[in-house]
Design a protein around this motif. Sequence first.
Motif, PDB file in Angstrom:
ATOM      1  N   GLY A 174       7.576  -0.102 -13.148  1.00  0.00           N
ATOM      2  CA  GLY A 174       5.736  -1.346 -13.441  1.00  0.00           C
ATOM      3  C   GLY A 174       5.199  -0.677 -12.350  1.00  0.00           C
ATOM      4  N   ASP A 175       5.530   0.105 -11.069  1.00  0.00           N
ATOM      5  CA  ASP A 175       4.630  -0.182  -9.396  1.00  0.00           C
ATOM      6  C   ASP A 175       3.161   0.570 -10.001  1.00  0.00           C
ATOM      7  OD1 ASP A 175       6.939  -0.750  -8.442  1.00  0.00           O
ATOM      8  OD2 ASP A 175       7.935   1.110  -8.467  1.00  0.00           O
ATOM      9  N   LEU A 176       2.969   0.860 -11.422  1.00  0.00           N
ATOM     10  CA  LEU A 176       1.051   1.313 -12.003  1.00  0.00           C
ATOM     11  C   LEU A 176       1.513   1.224 -13.123  1.00  0.00           C
ATOM     12  CD1 LEU A 176       1.242   5.604 -10.235  1.00  0.00           C
ATOM     13  CD2 LEU A 176       0.491   3.198  -9.148  1.00  0.00           C
ATOM     14  N   MET A 203       0.747  -0.900  -0.188  1.00  0.00           N
ATOM     15  CA  MET A 203      -0.002  -0.252   0.208  1.00  0.00           C
ATOM     16  C   MET A 203       0.533   1.284   0.377  1.00  0.00           C
ATOM     17  SD  MET A 203      -2.894   1.068  -0.617  1.00  0.00           S
ATOM     18  CE  MET A 203      -4.138   2.070   0.360  1.00  0.00           C
ATOM     19  N   LYS A 204       2.068   0.942   0.784  1.00  0.00           N
ATOM     20  CA  LYS A 204       2.798   2.494   1.090  1.00  0.00           C
ATOM     21  C   LYS A 204       3.810   1.900  -0.593  1.00  0.00           C
ATOM     22  CE  LYS A 204       6.415   4.103   3.397  1.00  0.00           C
ATOM     23  NZ  LYS A 204       7.520   4.288   4.531  1.00  0.00           N
ATOM     24  N   ALA A 255       4.431   5.758  -5.536  1.00  0.00           N
ATOM     25  CA  ALA A 255       4.230   6.000  -7.209  1.00  0.00           C
ATOM     26  C   ALA A 255       3.320   6.946  -7.643  1.00  0.00           C
ATOM     27  CB  ALA A 255       4.059   3.650  -7.374  1.00  0.00           C
ATOM     28  N   TYR A 256       2.053   6.971  -7.041  1.00  0.00           N
ATOM     29  CA  TYR A 256       1.261   8.065  -6.904  1.00  0.00           C
ATOM     30  C   TYR A 256       1.914   8.910  -6.973  1.00  0.00           C
ATOM     31  CZ  TYR A 256      -2.796   4.574  -8.298  1.00  0.00           C
ATOM     32  OH  TYR A 256      -3.830   3.691  -8.891  1.00  0.00           O
ATOM     33  N   LEU A 257       2.261   9.313  -5.772  1.00  0.00           N
ATOM     34  CA  LEU A 257       3.429  10.241  -5.689  1.00  0.00           C
ATOM     35  C   LEU A 257       3.941  10.654  -6.644  1.00  0.00           C
ATOM     36  CD1 LEU A 257       3.588  13.346  -3.726  1.00  0.00           C
ATOM     37  CD2 LEU A 257       4.728  11.567  -2.344  1.00  0.00           C
ATOM     38  N   ALA A 258       5.503  10.521  -7.140  1.00  0.00           N
ATOM     39  CA  ALA A 258       5.669  10.162  -7.975  1.00  0.00           C
ATOM     40  C   ALA A 258       5.350  10.112  -8.947  1.00  0.00           C
ATOM     41  CB  ALA A 258       7.410   8.582  -8.110  1.00  0.00           C
TER      42      ALA A 258
END
Length: 300
Positions: free
Chosen positions: A81-83, A1-2, A7-10
């Motif tokens: 590939g985190d997102l 989750m973290k 990833a979304y923040l980046a």
Amino acid sequence: MKRKASAYLALTKPRVIELLLVSTLPTMIFAQRGFPSVWLMVSTLVGGAMAAGASGAFNCYLDRDMDKLMKRTKGRPLVTGDLTPKEALIFSWALAITSLVVLWVGTNPLTTALGLAAILLYVVFYTMILKRRTAQNIVWGGIAGCMPVLIAWAAVKETVEWPAIILFLVIFLWTPPHYWPLSMKYAEDYNAASVPMLGAIANARRVSVQVVLYAWATVVCSLLLVPLGHAGIVYTAIAGGAGVWFIYESHVLYREAQGDHKPAVVNRKAMKVFHISITYLSIVFLALAIDPFVGSPLFG
């Protein structure tokens, strides 16, 4: 989750958001000649940050093919590939829409329209149209990065006036001597991705000349705020002093580029100008924020 949250923040390019916010709050303070209401400041800063974040996220989605070819961007979440592309696109749209809702509720229609324009300029005009087609991409595409000062001024005044236009032009002129030195350092990356950034496709001598010219133009434009924008002695002294420093370092880069120095030496100087340009702009806008509280305008 973290990991997902990171990833979304980046995806939003936080460092770019920070730089944009550096210009937003001081512009609001200068326009108000004091502190605007907390509600207005929070709404503008949050809405503006979300709009900038959405623009960055759309950019990462659209540039994911080239990001995997560049060492500098291989750590971005769509490359690692985190997102997934679908997750990034949904997030981008959600953030963009939310940013406009925040600006609409917390500010005024003009500010909201300028927020929408900023997103479209960065995503469509710069990323989709200019970036891969012309060496002047960062010049005209940089217009999107100038929008926060118009957004900030409109939030306070509900209109756009000459001081806001001058600040817009300061950032417009500042963008090339800020970004081209970086592209000199990462020329191989841009060439690998077939992005015609001037610092990558032109020799260091030519780029350094452009950096010097734009640095001079930036500083001269910043001082127009004194006769045309009612700036006082604090802004004049600090912006002038910081401007001398920025111009000097640009000339140092020019001198190094004209000599027979190794590329590594020139690139070190280029990166110094890149970092100094950020400090310069931060100092100018800090002076802008302080100016209304100290003394009076030098003209008018």
